[in-house]
Enzyme design. Structure first.
Site, PDB file in Angstrom:
ATOM      1  N   TYR A  87      -2.252  -0.149  10.857  1.00 37.32           N
ATOM      2  CA  TYR A  87      -2.154  -0.495   9.434  1.00 37.32           C
ATOM      3  C   TYR A  87      -0.891   0.076   8.610  1.00 37.32           C
ATOM      4  CZ  TYR A  87      -3.882  -0.935   4.554  1.00 37.32           C
ATOM      5  OH  TYR A  87      -4.171  -1.238   3.099  1.00 37.32           O
ATOM      6  N   SER A 126       0.845  -1.005  -0.045  1.00 41.04           N
ATOM      7  CA  SER A 126       0.105   0.008  -0.219  1.00 41.04           C
ATOM      8  C   SER A 126       0.721   1.352   0.072  1.00 41.04           C
ATOM      9  CB  SER A 126      -0.875   0.056   1.264  1.00 41.04           C
ATOM     10  OG  SER A 126      -1.359   1.255   1.392  1.00 41.04           O
TER      11      SER A 126
END
Length: 254
Positions: free
Chosen positions: A140, A127
């Site tokens: 995250y 990501s």
């Protein structure tokens, strides 16, 4: 699941032999049916990618019943958007279990054959949050930084071992319209659609690209972060204004 399904369909269009893993039996069977319509051969397995023993035992079944895996796409990922103290202990553990440890277990399961053959491709779906940090995604971001680090370190190790036939690709998109994050927005550009991300990933795999940014201007932002003074970076962050729905102020450790 959405990006995994789209990736599987792209491989199916290329008449690949697919082995699909997912925690959701109904979802993986639906994906398999769509892939078979495109002419692909598909086998499915229900696997919880947060559980090491499940990964190892299913990998053994795949190797015994189907054969060598030449392209491994580590796509499993989970997210909780909340401030650090509102994120629950089990949510923190699950994000690390799925987003990085799951990648390590699957890679350890399928890498030995690739090493023996000096042939294969390992894809890490990470990501933009593995390069840039945002508030209310502390865990995250940490797990995705770990995934990017795993990809980079593994790439270096394979090179040091002379395994130049094993390629690695890391995908780092900004927000994708999957519904995992609620109401995302940024001044940097539009929220990505799954299809355009997967199209860029497939191009990266086919051309053996090591790091794939979607959109590509992230690589410029990464360079700026390394050379700009902190004051200028703070201004850039305010200009980009990344927003999404998050749980804030609900202190919990259960």
């Amino acid at each position: 699941m959405a990006s995994g399904r789209a990736t599987a369909l792209e491989f199916a269009k290329r008449q690949s032999r697919l082995v699909l893993w997912d925690i959701n039996k109904h979802g993986v069977e639906e994906t398999a049916a769509e892939c078979e319509k495109l002419g692909a051969t598909v086998q499915t397995f229900v696997v919880d990618c947060s559980k090491r023993e499940e990964i190892y035992s299913t990998a053994e079944k795949v190797k015994k019943d189907i054969g060598d895996v030449t392209i491994l796409v580590n796509n499993a990922g989970v997210i909780t958007a909340a401030d650090f103290l509102s994120t629950q202990d089990h949510q923190i553990e699950r994000m690390f279990d799925v987003n990085i440890l799951g990648h390590m277990w699957t890679t350890r399961a399928f890498l030995p054959v690739m090493m023996n053959n000096n042939y294969g491709h390992i894809v890490t779906v990470a990501s933009a949050a593995g390069h840039f940090v945002v508030p209310y995604m502390v865990t995250y971001c940490s797990s995705k930084f770990a995934a990017v680090g795993f990809h980079k370190a593994l790439t270096e190790e394979l090179s040091a071992l002379g395994k130049d036939g094993i390629k690695t690709t890391c995908l780092c998109p900004v927000f994708i319209n999957t519904g995992f994050v609620k109401n995302p927005s940024t001044r940097l550009g539009k929220i990505l659609e799954i299809e355009e991300v997967v199209e860029t990933l497939m191009e990266g795999i086919v051309t053996n690209k090591n790091m794939v940014f979607v959109p590509p201007n992230q690589s410029v932002a990464l360079l700026l972060e390394r050379v700009f003074p902190e004051r200028a970076l703070n201004l850039l962050k305010k200009m980009s204004e990344v927003k999404f729905d998050a749980v804030i102020g609900q202190r919990s450790t259960q």
